[in-house]
Scaffold this motif. Structure first.
Motif, PDB file in Angstrom:
ATOM      1  N   THR A  42       3.717   8.990  -8.699  1.00  0.00           N
ATOM      2  CA  THR A  42       4.209   7.631  -8.940  1.00  0.00           C
ATOM      3  C   THR A  42       3.165   6.692  -8.354  1.00  0.00           C
ATOM      4  N   PHE A  43       2.642   5.832  -9.186  1.00  0.00           N
ATOM      5  CA  PHE A  43       1.628   4.898  -8.692  1.00  0.00           C
ATOM      6  C   PHE A  43       2.295   3.646  -8.140  1.00  0.00           C
ATOM      7  N   ALA A  44       1.699   3.144  -7.063  1.00  0.00           N
ATOM      8  CA  ALA A  44       2.321   2.001  -6.394  1.00  0.00           C
ATOM      9  C   ALA A  44       1.341   0.852  -6.206  1.00  0.00           C
ATOM     10  N   ASP A  45       1.859  -0.342  -6.387  1.00  0.00           N
ATOM     11  CA  ASP A  45       1.089  -1.531  -6.015  1.00  0.00           C
ATOM     12  C   ASP A  45       1.957  -2.303  -5.029  1.00  0.00           C
ATOM     13  N   LEU A  46       1.586  -2.208  -3.763  1.00  0.00           N
ATOM     14  CA  LEU A  46       2.436  -2.813  -2.733  1.00  0.00           C
ATOM     15  C   LEU A  46       2.097  -4.278  -2.461  1.00  0.00           C
ATOM     16  N   HIS A  47       1.214  -4.839  -3.262  1.00  0.00           N
ATOM     17  CA  HIS A  47       0.877  -6.249  -3.018  1.00  0.00           C
ATOM     18  C   HIS A  47       0.670  -6.988  -4.337  1.00  0.00           C
ATOM     19  N   LEU A  48       1.760  -7.220  -5.001  1.00  0.00           N
ATOM     20  CA  LEU A  48       1.703  -7.953  -6.259  1.00  0.00           C
ATOM     21  C   LEU A  48       2.183  -9.365  -5.972  1.00  0.00           C
ATOM     22  N   HIS A  49       1.263 -10.314  -6.114  1.00  0.00           N
ATOM     23  CA  HIS A  49       1.577 -11.682  -5.730  1.00  0.00           C
ATOM     24  C   HIS A  49       2.303 -12.455  -6.819  1.00  0.00           C
ATOM     25  N   ALA A  50       3.523 -12.066  -7.126  1.00  0.00           N
ATOM     26  CA  ALA A  50       4.258 -12.778  -8.177  1.00  0.00           C
ATOM     27  C   ALA A  50       4.691 -14.140  -7.654  1.00  0.00           C
ATOM     28  N   ALA A  90      -4.319   6.963  -2.250  1.00  0.00           N
ATOM     29  CA  ALA A  90      -4.121   5.637  -1.649  1.00  0.00           C
ATOM     30  C   ALA A  90      -3.386   4.668  -2.574  1.00  0.00           C
ATOM     31  N   VAL A  91      -3.291   5.008  -3.863  1.00  0.00           N
ATOM     32  CA  VAL A  91      -2.473   4.183  -4.765  1.00  0.00           C
ATOM     33  C   VAL A  91      -1.203   4.914  -5.198  1.00  0.00           C
ATOM     34  N   SER A  92      -0.981   6.089  -4.630  1.00  0.00           N
ATOM     35  CA  SER A  92       0.227   6.818  -5.048  1.00  0.00           C
ATOM     36  C   SER A  92       0.976   7.410  -3.842  1.00  0.00           C
ATOM     37  N   ARG A  93       0.488   8.527  -3.343  1.00  0.00           N
ATOM     38  CA  ARG A  93       1.241   9.244  -2.303  1.00  0.00           C
ATOM     39  C   ARG A  93       1.396   8.460  -1.007  1.00  0.00           C
ATOM     40  N   VAL A  94       0.323   7.845  -0.545  1.00  0.00           N
ATOM     41  CA  VAL A  94       0.377   7.154   0.755  1.00  0.00           C
ATOM     42  C   VAL A  94       1.389   5.999   0.721  1.00  0.00           C
ATOM     43  N   PRO A  95       1.280   5.067  -0.241  1.00  0.00           N
ATOM     44  CA  PRO A  95       2.281   3.983  -0.260  1.00  0.00           C
ATOM     45  C   PRO A  95       3.701   4.478  -0.527  1.00  0.00           C
ATOM     46  N   ALA A  96       3.829   5.504  -1.364  1.00  0.00           N
ATOM     47  CA  ALA A  96       5.177   6.026  -1.674  1.00  0.00           C
ATOM     48  C   ALA A  96       5.802   6.615  -0.411  1.00  0.00           C
ATOM     49  N   TYR A 133       2.316   1.472 -13.172  1.00  0.00           N
ATOM     50  CA  TYR A 133       2.863   1.461 -11.809  1.00  0.00           C
ATOM     51  C   TYR A 133       4.372   1.758 -11.840  1.00  0.00           C
ATOM     52  N   GLY A 134       4.816   2.545 -10.882  1.00  0.00           N
ATOM     53  CA  GLY A 134       6.232   2.885 -10.824  1.00  0.00           C
ATOM     54  C   GLY A 134       6.908   2.285  -9.600  1.00  0.00           C
ATOM     55  N   LEU A 135       6.108   1.755  -8.696  1.00  0.00           N
ATOM     56  CA  LEU A 135       6.622   1.201  -7.438  1.00  0.00           C
ATOM     57  C   LEU A 135       5.873  -0.099  -7.159  1.00  0.00           C
ATOM     58  N   ILE A 136       6.640  -1.173  -6.971  1.00  0.00           N
ATOM     59  CA  ILE A 136       5.995  -2.479  -6.811  1.00  0.00           C
ATOM     60  C   ILE A 136       6.589  -3.221  -5.622  1.00  0.00           C
TER      61      ILE A 136
END
Lengths: 244, 110
Positions: free
Chosen positions: A4-12, A210-216, A32-35
């Protein structure tokens, strides 16, 4: 198992719900599956619920995130006490050494961010990494600046990031790659973000993690902590009452 | 001599104004040159195989060793001919045939 890919900093932009919706939808389309969208602490619960709903509609998991920009150690501690349990993710934007050190050793902080372009104001050195590794904080790297900067400014940024990645690796500090974008056109696919991380020395697998497992893993750990039955890592209340 | 392993990349670009084939390729070369220099660009073996302005897709060929470099370069493209742009790698394959199959599969989903 599929990543699961994550973007933990989406500036909406929360003031423009339509723009926020478009940005989230595009992130979902790009894989991305996690935002996580940073929301100011005073954001109403209904606004957060609306964001969650938008994420649900496009099939991504929403993570509530708080970005703290304290001016002193005392303020950081006060803000953490006040808001930690309301957000799934807390990031401290380190604009001074004092804040950076306090944030690194505080186990309530999840991410450390160093947005300055001036290498003298990027405080992620060995001492900082050592504190972060004994705490729980990870280093967040936004790729937005790598995209928008050009020439000498980008060269300087890349060399700072290369040094920080090396230090983080030495002290086993988790690295999280995020987009940090506001603009739709700057949003990139997770594998493209991972490829860009090659510019500052992250290996291929390391960058994809760093864009998947670590943030998840970070989000999962915090969600467990925020559950009502949580006592300590590995210990949670299964049942309570007279019949126990 | 060792056989050079190649990869074919299916690209989809988002642009305000659709560029011509020449402009698109120039933008890709410029991005590779900017990030990795002329020496780095010489290692990529970059070649444009096909370009479809209507579908906003292109297929490029690169050497396997330079795949990550090219991916990063493509990701770093933010404008083509003065117009805001983004280039995404939709699929990577070892043969054009299988890439076309994946392309059909990908675009039938859309």
């Amino acid at each position: 198992m599929k990543r699961t890919f994550a973007d933990l900093h989406l500036h909406a932009n929360l003031k423009k719900p339509e723009d926020a919706r478009r940005l989230i939808a595009k992130a979902a389309k790009l894989g991305y599956g996690l935002i996580a969208v940073p929301t100011p602490p005073e954001t109403g619960r209904d606004e957060v619920a609306r964001l969650k709903e938008v994420c649900g509609e496009v099939g991504v998991d929403f993570v509530s995130r708080l970005d703290l920009r304290p001016r002193s150690q005392g303020e950081l501690l006060r803000l953490l006490r006040k808001y930690r349990r309301r957000f799934e993710l807390v990031c401290v934007v380190c604009e001074s050494k004092e804040i950076a050190r306090q944030a690194a050793k505080d186990r309530r902080v999840d991410l450390l961010s160093f947005p300055s372009l001036d290498w003298r104001k990027r405080f992620f050195d060995c001492a900082e990494a050592e504190l972060a590794s004994s705490g729980l904080a990870g280093l967040e790297i936004d790729v937005r600046l790598v995209l928008v900067l050009e020439g000498r400014a980008r060269v300087r940024l890349l060399s700072s990031l290369q040094r920080e990645v090396e230090v983080a690796r030495e002290f086993h500090v988790p690295i999280v790659l995020s987009s940090g974008v506001v603009e739709l056109m700057l949003l990139r696919m997770p594998r493209e973000v991972a490829a860009l991380a090659g510019l500052f020395g992250l290996g291929e697998t390391e960058a994809v993690d760093a864009v998947s497992r670590v943030p998840a893993a970070l989000v999962q750990r915090n969600r467990l902590k925020l559950r009502s039955g949580f006592v300590a890592p590995g210990i949670h209340v299964v049942r309570e009452g007279d019949d126990c | 001599m060792r056989r050079v392993k190649r990869r074919y990349l299916l690209l989809r670009f988002e642009v305000e104004r659709v560029p011509g084939e020449r402009e698109f390729l120039d933008a890709v070369w410029a991005a590779v040159g900017k990030l990795y220099g002329e020496f780095g660009a010489s290692l990529t073996g970059l070649a444009l195989i096909s370009y479809d302005a209507a579908e906003k897709t292109a297929i490029v060929r690169v050497t396997l060793e330079a795949l990550r470099m090219v991916r990063a370069s493509l990701a770093s493209i933010t404008c083509i001919e003065g117009a805001e742009a983004a280039v995404h790698v939709m699929a990577v394959s070892g043969t054009i045939k299988s890439l076309h199959k994946r392309q059909q599969h990908l675009f039938s989903d859309v």
